[in-house]
Design a protein around this motif. Structure first.
Motif, PDB file in Angstrom:
ATOM      1  N   ARG A  43       0.800  -1.216   0.000  1.00  0.00           N
ATOM      2  CA  ARG A  43       0.000   0.000   0.000  1.00  0.00           C
ATOM      3  C   ARG A  43       0.834   1.267   0.000  1.00  0.00           C
ATOM      4  NH1 ARG A  43      -3.715  -2.928  -1.187  1.00  0.00           N
ATOM      5  NH2 ARG A  43      -5.353  -3.670   0.176  1.00  0.00           N
ATOM      6  N   THR A  82      -0.341  13.341 -10.236  1.00  0.00           N
ATOM      7  CA  THR A  82      -1.612  14.003  -9.923  1.00  0.00           C
ATOM      8  C   THR A  82      -2.420  14.287 -11.185  1.00  0.00           C
ATOM      9  OG1 THR A  82      -0.528  16.171  -9.841  1.00  0.00           O
ATOM     10  CG2 THR A  82      -0.817  15.007  -7.751  1.00  0.00           C
ATOM     11  N   MET A 122      -3.946  10.984  -8.899  1.00  0.00           N
ATOM     12  CA  MET A 122      -3.731  10.910  -7.452  1.00  0.00           C
ATOM     13  C   MET A 122      -3.922  12.291  -6.843  1.00  0.00           C
ATOM     14  SD  MET A 122      -0.470   8.333  -7.187  1.00  0.00           S
ATOM     15  CE  MET A 122      -0.944   7.019  -6.076  1.00  0.00           C
ATOM     16  N   THR A 123      -4.218  12.322  -5.556  1.00  0.00           N
ATOM     17  CA  THR A 123      -4.358  13.588  -4.845  1.00  0.00           C
ATOM     18  C   THR A 123      -3.265  13.694  -3.790  1.00  0.00           C
ATOM     19  OG1 THR A 123      -5.906  12.613  -3.262  1.00  0.00           O
ATOM     20  CG2 THR A 123      -6.856  13.693  -5.192  1.00  0.00           C
ATOM     21  N   LEU A 131      -2.028  13.831  -0.367  1.00  0.00           N
ATOM     22  CA  LEU A 131      -2.458  13.433   0.967  1.00  0.00           C
ATOM     23  C   LEU A 131      -1.832  14.364   2.005  1.00  0.00           C
ATOM     24  CD1 LEU A 131      -3.971  11.274   2.625  1.00  0.00           C
ATOM     25  CD2 LEU A 131      -1.834   9.984   2.697  1.00  0.00           C
ATOM     26  N   THR A 144      -2.073   9.941  -2.910  1.00  0.00           N
ATOM     27  CA  THR A 144      -2.936   8.788  -2.718  1.00  0.00           C
ATOM     28  C   THR A 144      -3.964   8.692  -3.831  1.00  0.00           C
ATOM     29  OG1 THR A 144      -4.383   7.621  -1.153  1.00  0.00           O
ATOM     30  CG2 THR A 144      -4.596  10.027  -1.252  1.00  0.00           C
ATOM     31  N   ASN A 145      -4.458   7.478  -4.057  1.00  0.00           N
ATOM     32  CA  ASN A 145      -5.601   7.273  -4.931  1.00  0.00           C
ATOM     33  C   ASN A 145      -6.787   6.797  -4.110  1.00  0.00           C
ATOM     34  OD1 ASN A 145      -5.025   4.646  -4.366  1.00  0.00           O
ATOM     35  ND2 ASN A 145      -4.551   4.021  -6.436  1.00  0.00           N
ATOM     36  N   GLY A 146      -6.677   6.919  -2.803  1.00  0.00           N
ATOM     37  CA  GLY A 146      -7.762   6.540  -1.900  1.00  0.00           C
ATOM     38  C   GLY A 146      -7.474   5.299  -1.091  1.00  0.00           C
ATOM     39  N   CYS A 147      -6.666   4.395  -1.627  1.00  0.00           N
ATOM     40  CA  CYS A 147      -6.363   3.169  -0.883  1.00  0.00           C
ATOM     41  C   CYS A 147      -4.866   2.895  -0.807  1.00  0.00           C
ATOM     42  CB  CYS A 147      -7.093   1.980  -1.482  1.00  0.00           C
ATOM     43  SG  CYS A 147      -6.598   1.596  -3.169  1.00  0.00           S
ATOM     44  N   ASP A 148      -4.063   3.649  -1.544  1.00  0.00           N
ATOM     45  CA  ASP A 148      -2.619   3.453  -1.550  1.00  0.00           C
ATOM     46  C   ASP A 148      -1.921   4.761  -1.235  1.00  0.00           C
ATOM     47  OD1 ASP A 148      -2.769   0.744  -2.312  1.00  0.00           O
ATOM     48  OD2 ASP A 148      -3.021   1.315  -4.392  1.00  0.00           O
ATOM     49  N   ASN A 149      -0.621   4.677  -1.001  1.00  0.00           N
ATOM     50  CA  ASN A 149       0.163   5.837  -0.628  1.00  0.00           C
ATOM     51  C   ASN A 149       1.477   5.815  -1.395  1.00  0.00           C
ATOM     52  OD1 ASN A 149       2.405   6.963   1.252  1.00  0.00           O
ATOM     53  ND2 ASN A 149       0.527   7.892   2.004  1.00  0.00           N
ATOM     54  N   THR A 206     -12.526  -5.208  -3.132  1.00  0.00           N
ATOM     55  CA  THR A 206     -12.953  -4.096  -2.297  1.00  0.00           C
ATOM     56  C   THR A 206     -11.966  -3.947  -1.158  1.00  0.00           C
ATOM     57  OG1 THR A 206     -15.259  -4.518  -2.847  1.00  0.00           O
ATOM     58  CG2 THR A 206     -14.826  -3.171  -0.905  1.00  0.00           C
TER      59      THR A 206
END
Length: 134
Positions: free
Chosen positions: A11, A28, A33-34, A36, A47-52, A132
């Motif tokens: 992750r 980005t 990605m945003t 974080l 992040t893409n919501g679930c990874d870093n 999920t």
């Protein structure tokens, strides 16, 4: 001693880059990605919501693995989504190394490069795509 419960997956990846601003823009603007957290002017977490993904400016890093990474994969949910990413990256002028192709295990992928030259493999894999994240 027993082995602990299995890891939940990879992750977090930390890249040390010389083209810091270009890489931040790629991850980005192109990959969506945003930010974080911006730790400082030499370190940003995306992040893409679930990874870093950590991008560190090369001169500012103290710890760096001497071992090279061949590539890393970004999982998509379907073969159709993989094709959409290929067309989008082609349109955006991303350096593409090959076209989407099937693997013997039912997976499908292609390879591209970020501005620093890291090889990224957008990948559909039937065993892990569409999971999920809890």
């Amino acid at each position: 001693m027993e082995r602990p419960k299995s890891f939940s997956g990879i992750r977090h990846i930390a890249l040390v880059v010389q083209k810091f601003e270009e890489c931040e823009k790629f991850y980005t603007d192109i990959l969506g990605m945003t930010i974080l957290r911006r730790a400082n002017n030499n370190l940003v977490y995306l992040t893409n919501g679930c990874d870093n993904l950590s991008l560190g400016r090369a001169a500012a890093q103290r710890i760096c693995s001497p071992i090279s990474v061949d590539h890393f994969g970004l999982i998509v949910d379907s073969k159709e989504q993989l094709h959409e990413w290929y067309e989008y990256m082609q349109f955006k002028g991303v350096t593409l190394l090959d076209a989407p192709h099937d693997h013997s295990d039912g997976a499908r992928s292609f390879h591209c490069k970020d501005p620093e030259g890291h090889v990224i493999q957008p990948l559909y894999h039937p065993a892990i795509s569409g999971q999920t994240i809890l």
